[in-house]
Design a protein around this motif. Structure first.
Motif, mmCIF file in Angstrom:
data_model
loop_
_atom_site.group_PDB
_atom_site.id
_atom_site.type_symbol
_atom_site.label_atom_id
_atom_site.label_comp_id
_atom_site.label_asym_id
_atom_site.label_seq_id
_atom_site.Cartn_x
_atom_site.Cartn_y
_atom_site.Cartn_z
ATOM 1 N N GLY A 134 0.857 -1.185 0.000
ATOM 2 C CA GLY A 134 0.000 0.000 0.000
ATOM 3 C C GLY A 134 0.885 1.225 0.000
ATOM 4 O O GLY A 134 1.486 1.555 1.019
ATOM 5 N N MET A 135 1.039 1.856 -1.154
ATOM 6 C CA MET A 135 1.881 3.071 -1.189
ATOM 7 C C MET A 135 1.485 4.005 -2.329
ATOM 8 O O MET A 135 0.871 3.578 -3.303
ATOM 9 N N ASP A 136 1.820 5.283 -2.157
ATOM 10 C CA ASP A 136 1.623 6.274 -3.209
ATOM 11 C C ASP A 136 2.919 6.304 -4.015
ATOM 12 O O ASP A 136 3.913 6.867 -3.567
ATOM 13 N N PHE A 137 2.893 5.672 -5.193
ATOM 14 C CA PHE A 137 4.138 5.519 -5.952
ATOM 15 C C PHE A 137 4.398 6.711 -6.880
ATOM 16 O O PHE A 137 5.376 6.712 -7.625
ATOM 17 N N SER A 138 3.497 7.732 -6.845
ATOM 18 C CA SER A 138 3.674 8.832 -7.796
ATOM 19 C C SER A 138 4.892 9.688 -7.430
ATOM 20 O O SER A 138 5.518 10.278 -8.307
ATOM 21 N N GLY A 139 5.258 9.741 -6.145
ATOM 22 C CA GLY A 139 6.392 10.558 -5.728
ATOM 23 C C GLY A 139 7.691 9.777 -5.732
ATOM 24 O O GLY A 139 8.693 10.202 -6.309
ATOM 25 N N SER A 140 7.668 8.604 -5.107
ATOM 26 C CA SER A 140 8.903 7.827 -4.984
ATOM 27 C C SER A 140 8.606 6.352 -5.203
ATOM 28 O O SER A 140 7.516 5.877 -4.909
ATOM 29 N N LEU A 141 9.581 5.649 -5.738
ATOM 30 C CA LEU A 141 9.405 4.209 -5.984
ATOM 31 C C LEU A 141 10.388 3.416 -5.132
ATOM 32 O O LEU A 141 10.970 2.445 -5.593
ATOM 33 N N ASP A 142 10.573 3.891 -3.925
ATOM 34 C CA ASP A 142 11.489 3.253 -3.007
ATOM 35 C C ASP A 142 10.791 2.010 -2.436
ATOM 36 O O ASP A 142 9.991 2.122 -1.519
ATOM 37 N N LEU A 143 11.087 0.861 -3.013
ATOM 38 C CA LEU A 143 10.353 -0.354 -2.634
ATOM 39 C C LEU A 143 11.042 -1.051 -1.454
ATOM 40 O O LEU A 143 12.264 -0.995 -1.324
ATOM 41 N N PRO A 144 10.252 -1.691 -0.598
ATOM 42 C CA PRO A 144 10.839 -2.356 0.569
ATOM 43 C C PRO A 144 11.711 -3.555 0.177
ATOM 44 O O PRO A 144 11.639 -4.052 -0.956
ATOM 45 N N ASP A 145 12.529 -4.016 1.122
ATOM 46 C CA ASP A 145 13.505 -5.085 0.851
ATOM 47 C C ASP A 145 12.854 -6.408 0.440
ATOM 48 O O ASP A 145 13.502 -7.259 -0.161
ATOM 49 N N GLU A 146 11.569 -6.577 0.779
ATOM 50 C CA GLU A 146 10.873 -7.827 0.429
ATOM 51 C C GLU A 146 10.733 -7.994 -1.081
ATOM 52 O O GLU A 146 10.461 -9.091 -1.568
ATOM 53 N N VAL A 147 10.886 -6.911 -1.833
ATOM 54 C CA VAL A 147 10.720 -6.992 -3.288
ATOM 55 C C VAL A 147 12.053 -7.414 -3.910
ATOM 56 O O VAL A 147 13.064 -6.732 -3.739
ATOM 57 N N ARG A 148 12.028 -8.553 -4.614
ATOM 58 C CA ARG A 148 13.260 -9.064 -5.235
ATOM 59 C C ARG A 148 13.884 -8.019 -6.158
ATOM 60 O O ARG A 148 13.168 -7.261 -6.805
ATOM 61 N N ARG A 149 15.191 -8.033 -6.230
ATOM 62 C CA ARG A 149 15.875 -7.069 -7.096
ATOM 63 C C ARG A 149 16.067 -7.645 -8.497
ATOM 64 O O ARG A 149 16.257 -6.899 -9.453
ATOM 65 N N GLU A 150 16.005 -8.978 -8.619
ATOM 66 C CA GLU A 150 16.280 -9.613 -9.912
ATOM 67 C C GLU A 150 15.087 -9.473 -10.850
ATOM 68 O O GLU A 150 13.941 -9.579 -10.431
ATOM 69 N N LYS A 151 15.389 -9.259 -12.102
ATOM 70 C CA LYS A 151 14.420 -9.294 -13.203
ATOM 71 C C LYS A 151 13.126 -8.550 -12.873
ATOM 72 O O LYS A 151 12.033 -9.111 -12.998
ATOM 73 N N ARG A 152 13.251 -7.316 -12.453
ATOM 74 C CA ARG A 152 12.038 -6.552 -12.133
ATOM 75 C C ARG A 152 11.318 -6.125 -13.416
ATOM 76 O O ARG A 152 11.938 -5.562 -14.322
ATOM 77 N N LEU A 153 10.039 -6.405 -13.482
ATOM 78 C CA LEU A 153 9.230 -5.910 -14.593
ATOM 79 C C LEU A 153 8.125 -5.022 -14.007
ATOM 80 O O LEU A 153 7.226 -5.514 -13.326
ATOM 81 N N PHE A 154 8.219 -3.725 -14.270
ATOM 82 C CA PHE A 154 7.163 -2.814 -13.836
ATOM 83 C C PHE A 154 6.045 -2.853 -14.876
ATOM 84 O O PHE A 154 6.301 -2.719 -16.083
ATOM 85 N N PHE A 155 4.819 -3.059 -14.413
ATOM 86 C CA PHE A 155 3.652 -3.135 -15.288
ATOM 87 C C PHE A 155 2.791 -1.905 -14.991
ATOM 88 O O PHE A 155 2.349 -1.715 -13.853
#
Ligand code: AVI
Length: 316
Positions: A134-155
């Motif tokens: 649950g986040m407002d991604f319009s300002g920052s896309l600082d994702l928490p550590d739980e999100v894998r860093r490999e092969k990220r695909l933003f949809f």
């Protein structure tokens, strides 16, 4: 099977009220389009997507379905699928068979709606690790550590990029690029410039759903600001401004209207309007140039037979 959920967004009521007052008291009054989406507004938008006049949703779905194999090949399997503005997660779920994501990360500001959607989806796909955010991604896309860093695909489907100004959109794409890491990418849908005879009815439909969506914002403001807007005093307007390449939605005062809210108010004269949303449309060339300027390359695009809508996969 349990899913993870991280809530990073807390609404700051004072900041919301300050932003609303600033817009309403402006020489050219405006309200940010994010206030279209209270609980009823989200349902009205879902209904708009099913309107015969509102072509973007079904055109994009058609492009994705028609080209799923090619999109799967371009993107590859085992991605970390980060779904920006996931809502009910339905669009991303259709990509699961082709992309076989290792992790699915739906992100949305509408926290409760998202929580329910992820919970239901996790039951259907127990093999995919799911982490709702649950986040407002319009300002920052600082994702928490739980999100894998490999092969990220933003949809980022649905031409939601069009609700930013081109300057905001460029900055946002830059943030996505930075959050992609070395081997990431973006799968994005954008609405293309076309005949106003097609564009305008999509934002001013015959049964008045978009009008209700726009007018409902006033009821949302009554709650947020303690205001006394009466939707009947206002008229929905939607026009394509070719100079700006955007549809503008307005609420226009039907007569002189006095509005009061906690600690203030404003008199609107007959015909005066509040700008509630811009929906920018792009040419293919302008959009590809914007992707490139944001640092994306190796762009592959798919469109529909009318060239009304564009889906692009771009690598960081
Ligand atoms: C969410 N967004 C991409 C929609 C659009 O087309 O700009 C919002 C919308 N406004 C009126 N109808 C749909």
């Amino acid at each position: 099977m349990s899913y993870g959920f991280i809530q990073l967004y807390q609404q700051n009521d004072d900041a919301v009220r300050a932003e609303l007052r600033e817009g309403l008291l402006d020489e050219h009054p405006w309200i940010s389009p994010k206030y279209l989406y209270d609980a009823l507004g989200s349902k009205l938008f879902a209904a708009i997507c099913a309107l015969p006049e509102y072509y973007p949703t079904r055109t994009e779905q058609g492009i994705l379905q028609e080209n799923m194999r090619a999109i799967g090949k371009s993107v590859g399997r085992g991605v970390t699928l980060i779904d920006l503005g996931a809502g009910d997660c339905a669009k991303a779920a259709k990509l699961f068979p082709a992309l076989q994501p290792a992790q699915y990360v739906p992100v949305d500001i509408s926290v409760e709606y998202l929580r329910e959607a992820v919970s239901a989806l996790q039951c259907l796909h127990p093999q995919i690790q799911m982490n709702g955010i649950g986040m407002d991604f319009s300002g920052s896309l600082d994702l928490p550590d739980e999100v894998r860093r490999e092969k990220r695909l933003f949809f980022y489907p649905g031409s939601s990029i069009g609700n930013f100004t081109p300057e905001q959109a460029a900055a946002f794409l830059g943030n996505v690029r930075d959050a992609c890491g070395r081997d990431g990418g973006l799968l994005i849908g954008v609405d293309l410039i076309k005949d106003p005879g097609i564009l305008e009815p999509a934002y001013d439909d015959a049964i008045g759903l978009t009008a209700a969506f726009n007018l409902n914002m006033l009821q949302h403001l009554n709650v947020l600001l303690g205001a006394d807007f009466r939707p009947n005093d206002w008229r929905h307007r939607a026009r394509f401004h070719s100079g700006h390449g955007r549809i503008e939605m307005h609420l226009e005062a039907r007569s002189e209207v006095q509005v009061r809210w906690n600690g203030g108010g404003r008199l609107f004269h007959e015909g005066q309007w509040i700008h509630t949303e811009s929906s920018y449309k792009y040419t293919r060339e302008a959009f590809l140039a914007m992707l490139e300027r944001a640092g994306f390359g190796e762009v592959r695009c798919w469109t529909d037979p009318n060239n009304w809508f564009l889906v692009c996969h771009a690598r960081a």
